[in-house]
Design a protein around this motif. Structure first.
Motif, short mmCIF file in Angstrom:
data_model
loop_
_atom_site.label_atom_id
_atom_site.label_comp_id
_atom_site.label_asym_id
_atom_site.label_seq_id
_atom_site.Cartn_x
_atom_site.Cartn_y
_atom_site.Cartn_z
N ARG A 8 -2.09 58.28 64.44
CA ARG A 8 -3.32 58.14 64.01
C ARG A 8 -4.08 57.03 65.06
NH1 ARG A 8 -3.14 57.13 57.64
NH2 ARG A 8 -4.52 58.73 57.70
N ARG A 17 -6.91 53.84 65.31
CA ARG A 17 -8.03 53.22 64.94
C ARG A 17 -9.04 52.83 65.98
NH1 ARG A 17 -5.00 48.84 63.33
NH2 ARG A 17 -5.73 47.53 65.05
N THR A 37 -12.24 50.54 67.31
CA THR A 37 -13.08 49.43 67.17
C THR A 37 -14.01 49.27 68.30
OG1 THR A 37 -11.24 48.15 66.12
CG2 THR A 37 -13.40 46.62 66.95
#
Length: 122
Positions: free
Chosen positions: A108, A110, A112
């Motif tokens: 997965r 993530r 930013t």
């Protein structure tokens, strides 16, 4: 199964970042722009702003704060390369420096996106 290198991880992160940027309305102008010892990962346009984007991709096993991920020397190289790019295309667009950090953990991602990650005043 072949061992994944840091280059492979970095390229995967850049592809993920480009997909995110396009989905967010950025127009990609250039990837992996090189000038002297600098490389700009992505140069894009958002509205009337030329955005110089540094992509940092990490796996779940390694993480550092965005504020610690780019050295002063790297910032100097990026700004010189950005200046060279802007002059070479004859642009009068405002320039902004962003950092995108992608952390991959257990398949997965993530992401930013730090806009105006740093300013440079020569």
């Amino acid at each position: 199964m072949p061992v994944e290198t840091t280059v492979d991880i970095g390229l995967e992160g850049e592809e993920y970042a480009v997909a995110y940027l396009r989905k967010s309305g950025f127009r990609i102008r250039c990837r992996n722009y090189r000038y002297r010892r600098a490389e700009i990962d992505i140069i894009a346009v958002e509205g009337s702003t030329l955005v110089v984007i540094e992509v940092k991709t990490r796996t779940g096993a390694f993480y550092e704060a965005l504020s610690d991920s780019i050295s002063r020397a790297k910032i100097r190289r990026l700004t010189r390369a950005a200046d060279h790019y802007v002059r070479s295309i004859g642009s009068d667009l405002e320039v902004r420096f962003d950092v995108i950090q992608i952390v991959r953990h257990n398949g997965r991602y993530r992401l930013t996106h730090l806009r105006d990650a740093f300013y440079f005043f020569p």
